[in-house]
Design a protein around this motif. Structure first.
Motif, PDB file in Angstrom:
ATOM      1  N   LYS A 151       1.528  -0.682  -8.229  1.00 29.44           N
ATOM      2  CA  LYS A 151       1.545  -0.618  -6.772  1.00 29.44           C
ATOM      3  C   LYS A 151       1.508  -1.996  -6.116  1.00 29.44           C
ATOM      4  CE  LYS A 151      -0.473   3.991  -6.375  1.00 29.44           C
ATOM      5  NZ  LYS A 151      -1.628   4.784  -5.918  1.00 29.44           N
ATOM      6  N   GLU A 183       2.936  -5.914  -6.482  1.00 29.37           N
ATOM      7  CA  GLU A 183       3.867  -6.822  -7.149  1.00 29.37           C
ATOM      8  C   GLU A 183       3.497  -8.255  -6.766  1.00 29.37           C
ATOM      9  OE1 GLU A 183       8.152  -7.350  -5.847  1.00 29.37           O
ATOM     10  OE2 GLU A 183       8.381  -5.979  -7.540  1.00 29.37           O
ATOM     11  N   HIS A 243       2.909  -8.264  -2.898  1.00 31.80           N
ATOM     12  CA  HIS A 243       3.655  -7.218  -2.195  1.00 31.80           C
ATOM     13  C   HIS A 243       3.060  -5.859  -2.557  1.00 31.80           C
ATOM     14  CE1 HIS A 243       7.796  -5.119  -1.427  1.00 31.80           C
ATOM     15  NE2 HIS A 243       6.864  -4.780  -0.566  1.00 31.80           N
ATOM     16  N   ASP A 244       2.458  -5.221  -1.552  1.00 28.26           N
ATOM     17  CA  ASP A 244       1.895  -3.887  -1.765  1.00 28.26           C
ATOM     18  C   ASP A 244       3.035  -2.874  -1.668  1.00 28.26           C
ATOM     19  OD1 ASP A 244       0.646  -1.385  -1.540  1.00 28.26           O
ATOM     20  OD2 ASP A 244      -1.173  -2.298  -0.721  1.00 28.26           O
ATOM     21  N   LEU A 245       3.447  -2.324  -2.814  1.00 33.33           N
ATOM     22  CA  LEU A 245       4.594  -1.420  -2.842  1.00 33.33           C
ATOM     23  C   LEU A 245       4.296  -0.082  -2.162  1.00 33.33           C
ATOM     24  CD1 LEU A 245       5.792  -2.091  -6.505  1.00 33.33           C
ATOM     25  CD2 LEU A 245       6.616  -3.123  -4.384  1.00 33.33           C
ATOM     26  N   LYS A 246       3.018   0.202  -1.975  1.00 32.69           N
ATOM     27  CA  LYS A 246       2.651   1.481  -1.357  1.00 32.69           C
ATOM     28  C   LYS A 246       2.900   1.460   0.151  1.00 32.69           C
ATOM     29  CE  LYS A 246      -1.091   4.869  -1.126  1.00 32.69           C
ATOM     30  NZ  LYS A 246      -2.485   5.178  -1.490  1.00 32.69           N
ATOM     31  N   GLY A 303       4.113  -1.497   1.781  1.00 33.45           N
ATOM     32  CA  GLY A 303       5.125  -2.498   2.128  1.00 33.45           C
ATOM     33  C   GLY A 303       4.591  -3.809   2.666  1.00 33.45           C
TER      34      GLY A 303
END
Length: 218
Positions: free
Chosen positions: A6, A8, A71-74, A76
């Motif tokens: 979650k 990056e 970068h929090d993929l959850k 954005g």
């Protein structure tokens, strides 16, 4: 995908003009604002940088900032955290001219009219100085600046240790004069001493008291 995917993390390197520091609670240095040809970025400073940064850095200075982008993929969101900050040559300034983004006009104005009118008072915010009244000194300085209408000309910045813990609170005035054992009650006289006041001659005792607490000041 598991929870470990979650977030990056990657490295980043940005160059641009320093706009200003980001201060929390009036004295805690948290990060800086940088204007690049890609836009304006808020960059958090790693703990070792917050303790060692020179808070007198003038706006408009060209910097290279290297660190990690998270970068929090959850949701954005992207967080930039600096591990290294270096001054660079300003010749890359021409990159900024084509398309102004958000605030660059004010940055150009800051360069055209250097912030020479914005003096800085540095106040140690390490634990020993805080215990001896450092926070109260900050509040008294803010009140004194407000009383004299100097908020737009003088700013107060919290710093790391000034290496004189037993003589705290410690502060450095814009002319680089260092003062120790300053208490909130002495701030008005100290401000008169450095910024002038018509009633200065009516307060010789206060000024002598400031000198007494600071030892060899002059």
């Amino acid at each position: 995908m598991g929870g470990s995917h979650k977030m990056e993390v990657s490295e980043f390197c940005l160059e641009g003009r320093f706009i200003n520091f980001v201060i929390k609670d009036g004295y805690k240095l948290k990060g800086l604002l940088l204007a690049t040809h890609e836009g304006e970025f808020y960059i958090k400073l790693a703990k070792h940088l917050r303790a060692a940064f020179d808070l007198r850095l003038p706006p408009g200075t060209w910097l290279q900032v290297v660190g990690y982008k998270m970068h929090d993929l959850k949701d954005g969101t992207i967080t930039l955290k600096a591990e290294r900050v270096m001054a660079v040559q300003s010749e890359i300034g021409r990159v900024e001219t084509p398309t102004p983004v958000q605030e660059p006009p004010s940055i150009d104005n800051a360069k055209a009219k250097p912030v020479k009118t914005k003096a800085t008072i540095l106040v140690c915010q390490k634990s020993d100085c805080i215990k001896r009244g450092g926070k109260e000194v900050c509040q008294a300085l803010e009140a004194a600046l407000s009383d004299r209408g100097l908020e737009d000309q003088v700013t107060i910045k919290g710093t790391g240790c000034m290496k004189n813990c037993k003589a705290g609170p410690n502060l450095v005035m814009p002319d680089k004069t260092r003062h120790s054992r300053i208490q909130a009650s002495l701030v008005p006289a100290l401000m008169n001493q450095h910024f002038g006041d018509k009633s200065l001659e009516a307060q010789p005792k206060n000024l002598k008291e400031v000198a007494k607490y600071n030892g060899k000041l002059y």
